[in-house]
Design a protein around this motif. Sequence first.
Motif, PDB file in Angstrom:
ATOM      1  N   PRO A   5      27.536  57.647  22.970  1.00 28.95           N
ATOM      2  CA  PRO A   5      27.470  56.249  22.524  1.00 28.95           C
ATOM      3  C   PRO A   5      28.639  55.436  23.054  1.00 28.95           C
ATOM      4  O   PRO A   5      29.790  55.862  23.001  1.00 28.95           O
ATOM      5  N   GLY A   6      28.306  54.271  23.543  1.00 31.02           N
ATOM      6  CA  GLY A   6      29.339  53.329  23.983  1.00 31.02           C
ATOM      7  C   GLY A   6      29.850  53.549  25.385  1.00 31.02           C
ATOM      8  O   GLY A   6      30.684  52.788  25.854  1.00 31.02           O
ATOM      9  N   ARG A   7      29.384  54.559  26.093  1.00 29.86           N
ATOM     10  CA  ARG A   7      29.848  54.807  27.445  1.00 29.86           C
ATOM     11  C   ARG A   7      28.659  54.984  28.368  1.00 29.86           C
ATOM     12  O   ARG A   7      27.621  55.513  27.981  1.00 29.86           O
ATOM     13  N   GLY A   8      28.809  54.576  29.590  1.00 28.03           N
ATOM     14  CA  GLY A   8      27.731  54.700  30.552  1.00 28.03           C
ATOM     15  C   GLY A   8      28.301  54.903  31.939  1.00 28.03           C
ATOM     16  O   GLY A   8      29.462  55.276  32.111  1.00 28.03           O
ATOM     17  N   ARG A   9      27.494  54.627  32.934  1.00 29.60           N
ATOM     18  CA  ARG A   9      27.905  54.801  34.322  1.00 29.60           C
ATOM     19  C   ARG A   9      28.275  53.483  34.986  1.00 29.60           C
ATOM     20  O   ARG A   9      28.322  53.391  36.203  1.00 29.60           O
ATOM     21  N   GLY A  10      28.521  52.481  34.178  1.00 31.04           N
ATOM     22  CA  GLY A  10      28.946  51.205  34.716  1.00 31.04           C
ATOM     23  C   GLY A  10      27.814  50.461  35.382  1.00 31.04           C
ATOM     24  O   GLY A  10      26.679  50.419  34.888  1.00 31.04           O
ATOM     25  N   ILE A  11      28.113  49.877  36.541  1.00 34.69           N
ATOM     26  CA  ILE A  11      27.134  49.062  37.256  1.00 34.69           C
ATOM     27  C   ILE A  11      25.896  49.874  37.626  1.00 34.69           C
ATOM     28  O   ILE A  11      24.788  49.332  37.696  1.00 34.69           O
ATOM     29  N   LEU A  12      26.054  51.175  37.832  1.00 33.86           N
ATOM     30  CA  LEU A  12      24.914  52.010  38.207  1.00 33.86           C
ATOM     31  C   LEU A  12      23.847  52.054  37.114  1.00 33.86           C
ATOM     32  O   LEU A  12      22.675  52.319  37.402  1.00 33.86           O
ATOM     33  N   ASP A  13      24.241  51.794  35.860  1.00 34.24           N
ATOM     34  CA  ASP A  13      23.270  51.809  34.768  1.00 34.24           C
ATOM     35  C   ASP A  13      22.260  50.668  34.865  1.00 34.24           C
ATOM     36  O   ASP A  13      21.233  50.686  34.177  1.00 34.24           O
ATOM     37  N   VAL A  14      22.551  49.684  35.688  1.00 38.52           N
ATOM     38  CA  VAL A  14      21.631  48.556  35.830  1.00 38.52           C
ATOM     39  C   VAL A  14      20.274  49.038  36.333  1.00 38.52           C
ATOM     40  O   VAL A  14      19.219  48.534  35.922  1.00 38.52           O
ATOM     41  N   ILE A  15      20.274  50.023  37.217  1.00 37.36           N
ATOM     42  CA  ILE A  15      19.012  50.544  37.759  1.00 37.36           C
ATOM     43  C   ILE A  15      18.190  51.188  36.651  1.00 37.36           C
ATOM     44  O   ILE A  15      16.976  50.960  36.522  1.00 37.36           O
ATOM     45  N   ARG A  16      18.849  51.935  35.790  1.00 33.78           N
ATOM     46  CA  ARG A  16      18.147  52.625  34.699  1.00 33.78           C
ATOM     47  C   ARG A  16      17.659  51.647  33.638  1.00 33.78           C
ATOM     48  O   ARG A  16      16.594  51.831  33.059  1.00 33.78           O
ATOM     49  N   TRP A  17      18.456  50.599  33.370  1.00 34.88           N
ATOM     50  CA  TRP A  17      18.135  49.644  32.314  1.00 34.88           C
ATOM     51  C   TRP A  17      17.596  48.331  32.894  1.00 34.88           C
ATOM     52  O   TRP A  17      17.783  47.264  32.322  1.00 34.88           O
ATOM     53  N   ARG A  18      16.891  48.417  33.995  1.00 37.15           N
ATOM     54  CA  ARG A  18      16.472  47.201  34.678  1.00 37.15           C
ATOM     55  C   ARG A  18      15.481  46.367  33.857  1.00 37.15           C
ATOM     56  O   ARG A  18      15.387  45.157  34.043  1.00 37.15           O
ATOM     57  N   TYR A  19      14.743  47.016  32.954  1.00 39.64           N
ATOM     58  CA  TYR A  19      13.822  46.232  32.120  1.00 39.64           C
ATOM     59  C   TYR A  19      14.597  45.314  31.184  1.00 39.64           C
ATOM     60  O   TYR A  19      14.175  44.178  30.908  1.00 39.64           O
ATOM     61  N   LEU A  20      15.757  45.785  30.678  1.00 42.21           N
ATOM     62  CA  LEU A  20      16.609  44.916  29.861  1.00 42.21           C
ATOM     63  C   LEU A  20      17.232  43.814  30.705  1.00 42.21           C
ATOM     64  O   LEU A  20      17.415  42.693  30.237  1.00 42.21           O
ATOM     65  N   LEU A  21      17.556  44.159  31.948  1.00 43.63           N
ATOM     66  CA  LEU A  21      18.113  43.154  32.855  1.00 43.63           C
ATOM     67  C   LEU A  21      17.108  42.025  33.073  1.00 43.63           C
ATOM     68  O   LEU A  21      17.479  40.842  33.067  1.00 43.63           O
ATOM     69  N   ARG A  22      15.849  42.371  33.242  1.00 42.36           N
ATOM     70  CA  ARG A  22      14.820  41.339  33.418  1.00 42.36           C
ATOM     71  C   ARG A  22      14.719  40.447  32.192  1.00 42.36           C
ATOM     72  O   ARG A  22      14.552  39.226  32.305  1.00 42.36           O
ATOM     73  N   LEU A  23      14.839  41.034  30.992  1.00 46.59           N
ATOM     74  CA  LEU A  23      14.778  40.237  29.769  1.00 46.59           C
ATOM     75  C   LEU A  23      15.965  39.276  29.674  1.00 46.59           C
ATOM     76  O   LEU A  23      15.809  38.119  29.277  1.00 46.59           O
ATOM     77  N   LEU A  24      17.148  39.751  30.047  1.00 46.38           N
ATOM     78  CA  LEU A  24      18.332  38.895  29.994  1.00 46.38           C
ATOM     79  C   LEU A  24      18.240  37.762  31.016  1.00 46.38           C
ATOM     80  O   LEU A  24      18.635  36.625  30.723  1.00 46.38           O
ATOM     81  N   VAL A  25      17.715  38.070  32.190  1.00 50.52           N
ATOM     82  CA  VAL A  25      17.554  37.032  33.205  1.00 50.52           C
ATOM     83  C   VAL A  25      16.524  36.006  32.741  1.00 50.52           C
ATOM     84  O   VAL A  25      16.719  34.797  32.885  1.00 50.52           O
ATOM     85  N   ARG A  26      15.429  36.482  32.166  1.00 48.75           N
ATOM     86  CA  ARG A  26      14.400  35.573  31.670  1.00 48.75           C
ATOM     87  C   ARG A  26      14.961  34.681  30.565  1.00 48.75           C
ATOM     88  O   ARG A  26      14.674  33.484  30.508  1.00 48.75           O
ATOM     89  N   LYS A  27      15.764  35.262  29.692  1.00 48.65           N
ATOM     90  CA  LYS A  27      16.392  34.492  28.618  1.00 48.65           C
ATOM     91  C   LYS A  27      17.342  33.441  29.191  1.00 48.65           C
ATOM     92  O   LYS A  27      17.358  32.287  28.753  1.00 48.65           O
ATOM     93  N   GLY A  28      18.140  33.834  30.201  1.00 50.88           N
ATOM     94  CA  GLY A  28      19.099  32.900  30.780  1.00 50.88           C
ATOM     95  C   GLY A  28      18.445  31.729  31.477  1.00 50.88           C
ATOM     96  O   GLY A  28      18.905  30.589  31.371  1.00 50.88           O
ATOM     97  N   THR A  29      17.356  31.993  32.194  1.00 50.22           N
ATOM     98  CA  THR A  29      16.675  30.909  32.901  1.00 50.22           C
ATOM     99  C   THR A  29      15.875  30.031  31.942  1.00 50.22           C
ATOM    100  O   THR A  29      15.728  28.825  32.173  1.00 50.22           O
ATOM    101  N   ALA A  30      15.367  30.618  30.859  1.00 51.64           N
ATOM    102  CA  ALA A  30      14.540  29.846  29.925  1.00 51.64           C
ATOM    103  C   ALA A  30      15.372  28.928  29.043  1.00 51.64           C
ATOM    104  O   ALA A  30      14.904  27.863  28.636  1.00 51.64           O
TER     105      ALA A  30
END
Length: 291
Positions: free
Chosen positions: A12-37
Amino acid sequence: MTSVDLSEFDVPGRGRGILDVIRWRYLLRLLVRKGTATRYRNSVLGWTWSYVKPGIQFLMYFLVVGYIFNGNRGIANFPIYLFAGLVAVNFFNEAFGNATTAIVDNRALVKKIYLPRELFPISAIIVAFVHFLPQLAILLVVSLLYGWVPSFAGIGAMLLGILLVAALALGLGIFFAGINVRYRDAQNFVEIIRMVSTWASPVLYAWTLVQEKASGWILHLYMSNPVTVAVELFHWSFWEPTVSPDAELQPHGFPPHFSLYLTAALVICALVLIIGQLTFRRFERSFAQDL
């Protein structure tokens, strides 16, 4: 006593840094959608502001710097030269600023659930890129009116310039985003950097003016700035094809030793990304408490 295989579990609370973006890309899409909306929510003009604000900024610089102070002297097709540089710098300023405040702006999510914190500044960079596209579209249309002919080399130079700006904005963004959670003074440093960035690159003037006033390591340091390199790539991609090769107005082509400056800019971006990630990882342990 039975042993439990924990290999499939995350600490908990630790990850692989920027590399985790690939694994959590569905959350990234939600954050981008939220930011643009939410950017222009409850706005009458909405996305029209993405065209109006850079247009007014260009007009003010064009009139004040170009005509009142004769900044257009010696530069053919000065409107294209100016707007190509402004587009690159505006992308850097917005991406850098958004990434710096990404953690603080999403404090509710950071305090309640765990997800890779790097998702917030990275999504801020992507949102800035989405809002950069209308400015790029205007630049393309105006360049076509000035006789611009697209080429694979020119498009490649533009993409490389975008990559440099995004990498530098991300590296600086995650560096200051981590610090900004605990020390809000960091945001003031960011505003100073953003204010200086427009004048620290050949946007409102030609790089030859810097060459006339400075030489040696000062000139090399100036030209190795990744934003400066990105601006020159944009100039070469959009402005250079509209200028006649036999025109007396300067400058033409890339600055001398540009390949070395490009290499230095790539190295600087890589170092900034590494330092930014390490700093971010150090401060993220106490994000929930500091917020």
